[in-house]
Design a protein around this motif. Sequence first.
Motif, PDB file in Angstrom:
ATOM      1  N   TYR A   1       0.860  -1.187   0.000  1.00  0.00           N
ATOM      2  CA  TYR A   1       0.000   0.000   0.000  1.00  0.00           C
ATOM      3  C   TYR A   1       0.896   1.236   0.000  1.00  0.00           C
ATOM      4  N   LEU A   2       0.556   2.200  -0.868  1.00  0.00           N
ATOM      5  CA  LEU A   2       1.315   3.446  -0.931  1.00  0.00           C
ATOM      6  C   LEU A   2       0.352   4.591  -1.209  1.00  0.00           C
ATOM      7  N   SER A   3       0.481   5.653  -0.438  1.00  0.00           N
ATOM      8  CA  SER A   3      -0.360   6.822  -0.699  1.00  0.00           C
ATOM      9  C   SER A   3       0.379   8.100  -0.337  1.00  0.00           C
ATOM     10  N   LEU A   4      -0.102   9.187  -0.911  1.00  0.00           N
ATOM     11  CA  LEU A   4       0.377  10.523  -0.592  1.00  0.00           C
ATOM     12  C   LEU A   4      -0.846  11.418  -0.492  1.00  0.00           C
ATOM     13  N   THR A   5      -1.041  12.023   0.661  1.00  0.00           N
ATOM     14  CA  THR A   5      -2.197  12.882   0.876  1.00  0.00           C
ATOM     15  C   THR A   5      -1.733  14.173   1.512  1.00  0.00           C
TER      16      THR A   5
ATOM     17  N   GLN B   1      14.008  10.047   1.341  1.00  0.00           N
ATOM     18  CA  GLN B   1      12.680   9.851   1.925  1.00  0.00           C
ATOM     19  C   GLN B   1      12.043   8.566   1.400  1.00  0.00           C
ATOM     20  N   ALA B   2      12.268   8.281   0.126  1.00  0.00           N
ATOM     21  CA  ALA B   2      11.771   7.023  -0.437  1.00  0.00           C
ATOM     22  C   ALA B   2      12.449   5.829   0.223  1.00  0.00           C
ATOM     23  N   ARG B   3      13.745   5.951   0.443  1.00  0.00           N
ATOM     24  CA  ARG B   3      14.467   4.847   1.089  1.00  0.00           C
ATOM     25  C   ARG B   3      13.993   4.636   2.521  1.00  0.00           C
ATOM     26  N   ARG B   4      13.702   5.730   3.220  1.00  0.00           N
ATOM     27  CA  ARG B   4      13.212   5.584   4.588  1.00  0.00           C
ATOM     28  C   ARG B   4      11.873   4.856   4.607  1.00  0.00           C
ATOM     29  N   LEU B   5      10.986   5.165   3.661  1.00  0.00           N
ATOM     30  CA  LEU B   5       9.691   4.488   3.592  1.00  0.00           C
ATOM     31  C   LEU B   5       9.865   2.995   3.293  1.00  0.00           C
ATOM     32  N   VAL B   6      10.700   2.705   2.310  1.00  0.00           N
ATOM     33  CA  VAL B   6      10.871   1.320   1.880  1.00  0.00           C
ATOM     34  C   VAL B   6      11.537   0.474   2.970  1.00  0.00           C
TER      35      VAL B   6
ATOM     36  N   ILE C   1      10.120   0.360  -5.964  1.00  0.00           N
ATOM     37  CA  ILE C   1       9.164   1.091  -5.129  1.00  0.00           C
ATOM     38  C   ILE C   1       9.680   2.501  -4.850  1.00  0.00           C
ATOM     39  N   ALA C   2      10.970   2.640  -4.599  1.00  0.00           N
ATOM     40  CA  ALA C   2      11.550   3.962  -4.356  1.00  0.00           C
ATOM     41  C   ALA C   2      11.350   4.869  -5.564  1.00  0.00           C
ATOM     42  N   ALA C   3      11.509   4.312  -6.762  1.00  0.00           N
ATOM     43  CA  ALA C   3      11.296   5.100  -7.975  1.00  0.00           C
ATOM     44  C   ALA C   3       9.835   5.518  -8.095  1.00  0.00           C
ATOM     45  N   ILE C   4       8.915   4.596  -7.767  1.00  0.00           N
ATOM     46  CA  ILE C   4       7.483   4.907  -7.838  1.00  0.00           C
ATOM     47  C   ILE C   4       7.113   5.974  -6.813  1.00  0.00           C
ATOM     48  N   ILE C   5       7.718   5.923  -5.630  1.00  0.00           N
ATOM     49  CA  ILE C   5       7.448   6.937  -4.603  1.00  0.00           C
ATOM     50  C   ILE C   5       7.804   8.329  -5.120  1.00  0.00           C
ATOM     51  N   GLY C   6       8.967   8.452  -5.753  1.00  0.00           N
ATOM     52  CA  GLY C   6       9.364   9.740  -6.315  1.00  0.00           C
ATOM     53  C   GLY C   6       8.410  10.212  -7.397  1.00  0.00           C
ATOM     54  N   LYS C   7       7.962   9.287  -8.241  1.00  0.00           N
ATOM     55  CA  LYS C   7       7.038   9.653  -9.317  1.00  0.00           C
ATOM     56  C   LYS C   7       5.653   9.990  -8.770  1.00  0.00           C
TER      57      LYS C   7
END
Length: 380
Positions: free
Chosen positions: A101-105, A151-156, A170-176
């Motif tokens: 699950y991944l979200s940005l709000t 920040q992506a690495r911290r999430l992953v 996943i890190a690439a998708i987080i940035g996008k």
Amino acid sequence: MDLYEYQGKELFRRAGIPVSDGRLATTPGEARQAAEVLGGPVVVKAQVLTGGRGKAGGVKLARTAHEAEERAKDIIGLDIKGHVVKRLWIEKASDIAKEYYLSLTFDRGEKKPLFMFTTQGGVDIEQVAAESPDALVRLHVDPLEGFHPWQARRLVFGGGVSDPSERKQIAAIIGKLYDAFVRFDAMLCEINPLIVTPDGEVKALDSKFTVDDNALYRHPDVAEMRDLDAADPLEALAREKHVTYVRLDGEVGVLGNGAGLTMSTVDVVTFAGGRPANFCDLGGGGDAQGVVDALEVITRDPQVKAIFFNIFGGITRCDEVARGILQALGEIGLALPIVVRLDGTNAEEGRRILREAAPPDLYVEPTMLEAARKAVELSR
């Protein structure tokens, strides 16, 4: 503005987020044609602006084009939480090895975008937060600093993703996802589930995408995605008349000038023992025609039994509001009782105008609480 899944995926695709190939269909025949073009098993997905599609029978696997047509017959016209299915997304089926699950709000409290990530995808995020709060990683992004790869690495790593290839994807998708969030002025970008296929490919299997209405003038292509038929007819009418309106479930129609005063009015109606039927903001500089337009919207709701006007004259002049009330009564033949509280600029003049006109079923009260109690009493 909420987008359908296929619309959100189109914005994901523009941002470079991997999604499955699919086609839109509005009839069983179109569903069959889409399945033939895609080839192999497909998933027939109801397109509605609400959750719970799968549990309601709105998502079905079809192994052949003929099956896709039959599944489409079952789903089109289905009522899912009050939303009738008129569109289908026919998507190439994906084998699933893992679900994330991944979200940005936008976190209004912190005034910052908020990432949320967990390896427990495929279920409601509220359920994960309640049952496994430690499995949910949260991370705010300072909008002045912007997004950074760490920040992506911290999430992953915080989510416990062990496979190096998955971590990189996943890190690439987080940035996008952050890029899509900022580029399209989004309030929510959610991927649930973010899947890993048996071959190790990571991609978005679903999309929830909400765009800030106030920014649509910058995105005419996104504004064209709005489905006017799916909107609440009263809220659509209010939008046409440039009235800020939110429908609630009570009996007392609420009209104020300014968002803060109108929210307070909703609270006071509740405090007085009533139930507000709406939030309707005339705005800071409403004129007589604005009052007419707002009243026309409020009175279209059959639940409304009484209307409470709460006006504080700052930019808005109370005498102008009083004339608007009388004009509206003459134009739309209002049969509902109205309670008016006027205070501020030209308040006494406004009260005088209403007293002299003396329309039936119109009551002028001196304070907000007294007016709320009167409106609640009349609504019963």
